[in-house]
Each structure stands twice: as C-alpha cells, then as structure tokens.
Write a protein that holds these residues in place. Sequence first.
Motif, PDB file in Angstrom:
ATOM      1  N   GLU A  81       0.692  -1.184   0.409  1.00  0.00           N
ATOM      2  CA  GLU A  81       0.208  -0.317  -0.051  1.00  0.00           C
ATOM      3  C   GLU A  81       1.032   1.266  -0.092  1.00  0.00           C
ATOM      4  O   GLU A  81       0.771   2.598  -0.417  1.00  0.00           O
ATOM      5  N   GLU A  82       2.093   0.499   0.621  1.00  0.00           N
ATOM      6  CA  GLU A  82       2.642   2.569   0.788  1.00  0.00           C
ATOM      7  C   GLU A  82       3.573   2.864  -0.956  1.00  0.00           C
ATOM      8  O   GLU A  82       4.001   3.763  -1.424  1.00  0.00           O
ATOM      9  N   GLU A  83       3.383   1.500  -1.539  1.00  0.00           N
ATOM     10  CA  GLU A  83       4.263   1.498  -2.899  1.00  0.00           C
ATOM     11  C   GLU A  83       3.838   2.550  -3.852  1.00  0.00           C
ATOM     12  O   GLU A  83       4.039   3.354  -4.584  1.00  0.00           O
ATOM     13  N   ILE A  84       1.920   1.456  -3.636  1.00  0.00           N
ATOM     14  CA  ILE A  84       1.062   1.843  -4.216  1.00  0.00           C
ATOM     15  C   ILE A  84       0.684   3.913  -3.775  1.00  0.00           C
ATOM     16  O   ILE A  84       0.241   4.453  -4.690  1.00  0.00           O
ATOM     17  N   ALA A  85       0.916   4.084  -2.576  1.00  0.00           N
ATOM     18  CA  ALA A  85       0.540   5.813  -2.670  1.00  0.00           C
ATOM     19  C   ALA A  85       2.284   6.897  -3.012  1.00  0.00           C
ATOM     20  O   ALA A  85       1.794   8.092  -3.460  1.00  0.00           O
ATOM     21  N   VAL A  86       3.000   5.585  -3.165  1.00  0.00           N
ATOM     22  CA  VAL A  86       4.109   6.968  -3.951  1.00  0.00           C
ATOM     23  C   VAL A  86       4.072   6.564  -5.438  1.00  0.00           C
ATOM     24  O   VAL A  86       3.813   7.670  -6.092  1.00  0.00           O
ATOM     25  N   ILE A  87       3.755   5.083  -6.299  1.00  0.00           N
ATOM     26  CA  ILE A  87       3.437   5.579  -7.502  1.00  0.00           C
ATOM     27  C   ILE A  87       2.258   6.160  -7.634  1.00  0.00           C
ATOM     28  O   ILE A  87       2.822   6.609  -9.281  1.00  0.00           O
ATOM     29  N   SER A  88       1.087   6.109  -7.586  1.00  0.00           N
ATOM     30  CA  SER A  88       0.366   6.939  -7.936  1.00  0.00           C
ATOM     31  C   SER A  88       0.191   8.437  -8.039  1.00  0.00           C
ATOM     32  O   SER A  88       0.026   9.354  -8.439  1.00  0.00           O
ATOM     33  N   ALA A  89       1.265   8.497  -6.962  1.00  0.00           N
ATOM     34  CA  ALA A  89       1.989  10.549  -6.928  1.00  0.00           C
ATOM     35  C   ALA A  89       2.106  10.591  -8.600  1.00  0.00           C
ATOM     36  O   ALA A  89       2.220  11.739  -8.766  1.00  0.00           O
ATOM     37  N   PHE A  90       2.996   9.568  -9.167  1.00  0.00           N
ATOM     38  CA  PHE A  90       3.872   9.829 -10.364  1.00  0.00           C
ATOM     39  C   PHE A  90       2.082  10.131 -11.507  1.00  0.00           C
ATOM     40  O   PHE A  90       2.447  10.405 -12.442  1.00  0.00           O
ATOM     41  N   MET A  91       1.331  10.197 -10.959  1.00  0.00           N
ATOM     42  CA  MET A  91      -0.266   9.666 -11.867  1.00  0.00           C
ATOM     43  C   MET A  91      -1.184  10.252 -12.215  1.00  0.00           C
ATOM     44  O   MET A  91      -1.208  11.879 -11.555  1.00  0.00           O
ATOM     45  N   PRO A  92      -1.538  10.776 -13.525  1.00  0.00           N
ATOM     46  CA  PRO A  92      -2.307  12.733 -12.971  1.00  0.00           C
ATOM     47  C   PRO A  92      -3.053  11.600 -12.267  1.00  0.00           C
ATOM     48  O   PRO A  92      -3.684  10.917 -12.260  1.00  0.00           O
ATOM     49  N   LYS A  93      -4.043  12.784 -12.383  1.00  0.00           N
ATOM     50  CA  LYS A  93      -5.445  12.912 -11.051  1.00  0.00           C
ATOM     51  C   LYS A  93      -6.688  11.951 -12.423  1.00  0.00           C
ATOM     52  O   LYS A  93      -6.613  11.941 -13.143  1.00  0.00           O
ATOM     53  N   GLN A  94      -7.219  11.064 -11.519  1.00  0.00           N
ATOM     54  CA  GLN A  94      -7.912   9.912 -12.144  1.00  0.00           C
ATOM     55  C   GLN A  94      -9.298  10.796 -12.022  1.00  0.00           C
ATOM     56  O   GLN A  94      -9.921  11.068 -11.089  1.00  0.00           O
ATOM     57  N   LEU A  95      -9.969  10.473 -13.356  1.00  0.00           N
ATOM     58  CA  LEU A  95     -11.085  10.773 -13.707  1.00  0.00           C
ATOM     59  C   LEU A  95     -12.179   9.480 -12.549  1.00  0.00           C
ATOM     60  O   LEU A  95     -12.380   8.415 -12.675  1.00  0.00           O
ATOM     61  N   ASP A  96     -13.497  10.632 -11.956  1.00  0.00           N
ATOM     62  CA  ASP A  96     -14.268   9.921 -11.977  1.00  0.00           C
ATOM     63  C   ASP A  96     -15.793   8.993 -12.701  1.00  0.00           C
ATOM     64  O   ASP A  96     -14.810   9.283 -13.967  1.00  0.00           O
ATOM     65  N   ALA A  97     -16.073   8.251 -12.489  1.00  0.00           N
ATOM     66  CA  ALA A  97     -16.834   7.886 -13.281  1.00  0.00           C
ATOM     67  C   ALA A  97     -17.640   8.720 -13.923  1.00  0.00           C
ATOM     68  O   ALA A  97     -18.414   7.975 -15.542  1.00  0.00           O
ATOM     69  N   GLU A  98     -18.731   9.131 -13.459  1.00  0.00           N
ATOM     70  CA  GLU A  98     -19.409  10.524 -14.642  1.00  0.00           C
ATOM     71  C   GLU A  98     -18.101  10.902 -15.981  1.00  0.00           C
ATOM     72  O   GLU A  98     -18.993  11.310 -16.769  1.00  0.00           O
ATOM     73  N   GLU A  99     -17.575  11.567 -15.434  1.00  0.00           N
ATOM     74  CA  GLU A  99     -16.244  12.007 -15.985  1.00  0.00           C
ATOM     75  C   GLU A  99     -15.760  10.639 -17.347  1.00  0.00           C
ATOM     76  O   GLU A  99     -16.330  11.289 -18.923  1.00  0.00           O
ATOM     77  N   ILE A 100     -15.323   9.628 -17.065  1.00  0.00           N
ATOM     78  CA  ILE A 100     -15.428   8.558 -17.956  1.00  0.00           C
ATOM     79  C   ILE A 100     -16.159   8.098 -18.587  1.00  0.00           C
ATOM     80  O   ILE A 100     -15.853   8.084 -19.830  1.00  0.00           O
ATOM     81  N   GLU A 101     -17.726   7.346 -18.329  1.00  0.00           N
ATOM     82  CA  GLU A 101     -18.245   7.932 -19.038  1.00  0.00           C
ATOM     83  C   GLU A 101     -18.746   8.240 -19.867  1.00  0.00           C
ATOM     84  O   GLU A 101     -19.313   7.973 -20.505  1.00  0.00           O
ATOM     85  N   ALA A 102     -18.795  10.458 -20.178  1.00  0.00           N
ATOM     86  CA  ALA A 102     -18.991  11.115 -20.537  1.00  0.00           C
ATOM     87  C   ALA A 102     -17.963  10.886 -21.876  1.00  0.00           C
ATOM     88  O   ALA A 102     -18.223  11.030 -23.067  1.00  0.00           O
ATOM     89  N   ILE A 103     -16.894  10.394 -21.622  1.00  0.00           N
ATOM     90  CA  ILE A 103     -15.812  10.488 -22.007  1.00  0.00           C
ATOM     91  C   ILE A 103     -16.106   9.559 -23.212  1.00  0.00           C
ATOM     92  O   ILE A 103     -16.202   8.717 -24.544  1.00  0.00           O
ATOM     93  N   ILE A 104     -16.585   8.122 -22.692  1.00  0.00           N
ATOM     94  CA  ILE A 104     -16.440   6.976 -23.139  1.00  0.00           C
ATOM     95  C   ILE A 104     -18.251   7.169 -24.623  1.00  0.00           C
ATOM     96  O   ILE A 104     -18.196   6.294 -25.502  1.00  0.00           O
ATOM     97  N   VAL A 105     -19.397   7.865 -23.752  1.00  0.00           N
ATOM     98  CA  VAL A 105     -20.645   7.635 -24.792  1.00  0.00           C
ATOM     99  C   VAL A 105     -20.384   8.815 -26.069  1.00  0.00           C
ATOM    100  O   VAL A 105     -20.647   8.845 -26.879  1.00  0.00           O
ATOM    101  N   LYS A 106     -18.842  10.060 -26.166  1.00  0.00           N
ATOM    102  CA  LYS A 106     -18.546  10.453 -27.302  1.00  0.00           C
ATOM    103  C   LYS A 106     -17.988   9.654 -27.631  1.00  0.00           C
ATOM    104  O   LYS A 106     -17.908   9.617 -29.485  1.00  0.00           O
TER     105      LYS A 106
END
Length: 148
Positions: A81-106
């Motif tokens: 879990e500690e390593e996940i936190a460190v690696i996640s810091a380098f990832m872009p902001k995760q989108l929430d389900a509604e934002e993802i769904e809107a992109i998928i519909v498009k």
Amino acid sequence: MISNTIDQEIKQAMLAKDQAKLRGLRAIKAALLLAKTEKGNAEEITEEAELKLLQKLIKQRKESSDIYKQQGREDLSVVEEEEIAVISAFMPKQLDAEEIEAIIVKLIEASGATSVKDMGKVMGLANKELTGKADGKLIAELVKKHLA
C-alpha cells in the motif's frame, strides 16, 4: 517525463531516510530501465508508455496487497500500500465514473459503434484517450454497458 524526476526524488528520499518512498521510487526506476532496454534502443520512453507502466506497477501491487490480506499478512500488505501511494503520486488525476462515462459515450458516437461486436474498436479509442486517467476494468465495464 517521469524518468527525469525519479533520480532527484530518490536522492531526497535517501536524505530523508524515507524507506517506503525509496522502495516505490526504485521500483519505478527499475521498471523504466527495463522498458527502455527491452526495446533495444537508447531512445526515451514516451509519456504514454510511462503512464501504462505506472498503471501496471500499481495493479501488481494491488493484487499482491489483496493476496497478503487474504493470507492474514497485514505487515506485507502495508508495504504494498505504501508503494502504491508513492507510484500513484506520479499518475495524472484520476477521473471519476461520470467523467469517464461521458468520454466513452462521445467515443461510441464518434466511432459509430452500435453493438458489443464493436467493443474492441471503442476500447482501443478509450484506452488511448484515458491512459493513466482511469482503470481499465472500469473502462471495459462502461463500454460494455453502453454497447449492450
């Protein structure tokens, strides 16, 4: 590019004696070096490839953490879990389900997909669009839901 900042972050973690952060950073550096040498060339890895690599590292650690929890090894689960936190810091902001769904519909509308048979085409577009911003399982579930 992530690879440019890793060495500096490793130095800071060493000076701060932050073992958890150091483990995570070293895992990223090792994976990047492996990916760079795998291709057989000395060129830089693309940012998209780096994000996919980080997603893979996070997924591996989540799976390991789940296994450790099932086996009652909370001490090892905490390390993952500690390593996940460190690696996640380098990832872009995760989108929430509604934002993802809107992109998928498009994407479904743009590709002209009408049935589950077209899922592969939509998934290719969605994975390219949402690399590093969303979990692959969630993307697949939402695409399947909209094409069914």
